[in-house]
Design a protein around this motif. Sequence first.
Motif, PDB file in Angstrom:
ATOM      1  N   GLY A 150       3.575   5.710  -5.437  1.00 16.02           N
ATOM      2  CA  GLY A 150       3.748   5.888  -6.730  1.00 16.02           C
ATOM      3  C   GLY A 150       5.053   5.154  -7.537  1.00 16.02           C
ATOM      4  O   GLY A 150       5.332   5.380  -8.476  1.00 16.02           O
ATOM      5  N   PHE A 151       5.805   4.176  -6.531  1.00 20.52           N
ATOM      6  CA  PHE A 151       6.815   3.830  -6.899  1.00 20.52           C
ATOM      7  C   PHE A 151       6.804   2.330  -7.389  1.00 20.52           C
ATOM      8  O   PHE A 151       5.691   1.738  -7.032  1.00 20.52           O
ATOM      9  N   SER A 152       7.729   1.970  -8.106  1.00 23.34           N
ATOM     10  CA  SER A 152       7.881   0.357  -8.273  1.00 23.34           C
ATOM     11  C   SER A 152       8.212  -0.260  -6.998  1.00 23.34           C
ATOM     12  O   SER A 152       8.896   0.332  -6.215  1.00 23.34           O
ATOM     13  N   GLU A 153       8.092  -1.364  -7.114  1.00 17.22           N
ATOM     14  CA  GLU A 153       8.574  -2.402  -5.825  1.00 17.22           C
ATOM     15  C   GLU A 153      10.122  -1.972  -5.718  1.00 17.22           C
ATOM     16  O   GLU A 153      10.699  -1.813  -4.632  1.00 17.22           O
TER      17      GLU A 153
ATOM     18  N   ASP B  91       0.845  -1.292   0.109  1.00 17.59           N
ATOM     19  CA  ASP B  91       0.059   0.047  -0.064  1.00 17.59           C
ATOM     20  C   ASP B  91       0.962   1.342   0.063  1.00 17.59           C
ATOM     21  O   ASP B  91       0.612   2.270  -0.660  1.00 17.59           O
ATOM     22  N   ILE B  92       2.011   1.266   0.651  1.00 16.04           N
ATOM     23  CA  ILE B  92       2.919   2.245   0.738  1.00 16.04           C
ATOM     24  C   ILE B  92       3.584   2.786  -0.700  1.00 16.04           C
ATOM     25  O   ILE B  92       3.584   3.758  -1.186  1.00 16.04           O
TER      26      ILE B  92
ATOM     27  N   LEU C 227      14.860  -0.178  -2.908  1.00 16.03           N
ATOM     28  CA  LEU C 227      16.293   0.624  -2.779  1.00 16.03           C
ATOM     29  C   LEU C 227      16.324   1.654  -1.922  1.00 16.03           C
ATOM     30  O   LEU C 227      17.279   2.045  -1.325  1.00 16.03           O
ATOM     31  N   SER C 228      14.966   2.322  -1.941  1.00 14.55           N
ATOM     32  CA  SER C 228      15.030   3.587  -1.081  1.00 14.55           C
ATOM     33  C   SER C 228      14.987   3.093   0.297  1.00 14.55           C
ATOM     34  O   SER C 228      15.268   4.163   1.365  1.00 14.55           O
ATOM     35  N   ILE C 229      14.325   2.231   0.925  1.00 13.76           N
ATOM     36  CA  ILE C 229      14.737   1.622   2.413  1.00 13.76           C
ATOM     37  C   ILE C 229      15.947   0.810   2.323  1.00 13.76           C
ATOM     38  O   ILE C 229      16.103   0.216   3.570  1.00 13.76           O
ATOM     39  N   GLY C 230      16.766   0.746   1.474  1.00 15.56           N
ATOM     40  CA  GLY C 230      18.053  -0.035   1.609  1.00 15.56           C
ATOM     41  C   GLY C 230      18.067  -1.610   1.552  1.00 15.56           C
ATOM     42  O   GLY C 230      18.902  -2.318   2.119  1.00 15.56           O
ATOM     43  N   LYS C 231      17.000  -1.972   0.854  1.00 18.48           N
ATOM     44  CA  LYS C 231      16.792  -3.377   0.580  1.00 18.48           C
ATOM     45  C   LYS C 231      17.278  -3.847  -0.693  1.00 18.48           C
ATOM     46  O   LYS C 231      17.071  -2.966  -1.740  1.00 18.48           O
TER      47      LYS C 231
END
Length: 155
Positions: free
Chosen positions: A9-12, A3-4, A17-21
Amino acid sequence: MLDIVKDLGFSERKFELSIGKSNGYINGMRKRNSSPTVDVLFDIVKKYPQFNINWILTGEGSMKVDRSLVNEPRSSYSKDKIDLQRIWAQNNVIIDNLKDLNEKVERVESYNKDSMERNDERLEKLEFIQQRLQMLQIVDDLEDGKDKDHREGNG
């Protein structure tokens, strides 16, 4: 978490990558039917503070933080800031406690797994010993029967 991703509006991949995973983190969780760790949830809240921590943890309440405080008079800001700092500090303590608990649970699970494996090995050994004892008892019974026959003159 999906949902986030959708709300941003991001791709998975971009979200991961934005959360360091690493790429595929969300898909891996989906395949294992698992949930993100406390560390990952904390990283999401740090990176995207507009999302309500309570909603992220429990799914309850509003997805996003209530921004109605923006319209309040300036005089309440300092009190609100102090309250928010206190709440943030409490949240950090809770998160640290959750991390500690998570580590303890992992240690207990590992210990239990090791104990179960040792118990399985012991059980196998006991079953082997039991079979050997049964065989010895049969041999002993046969020998007793031969001795009895010999004494009675049948053998």
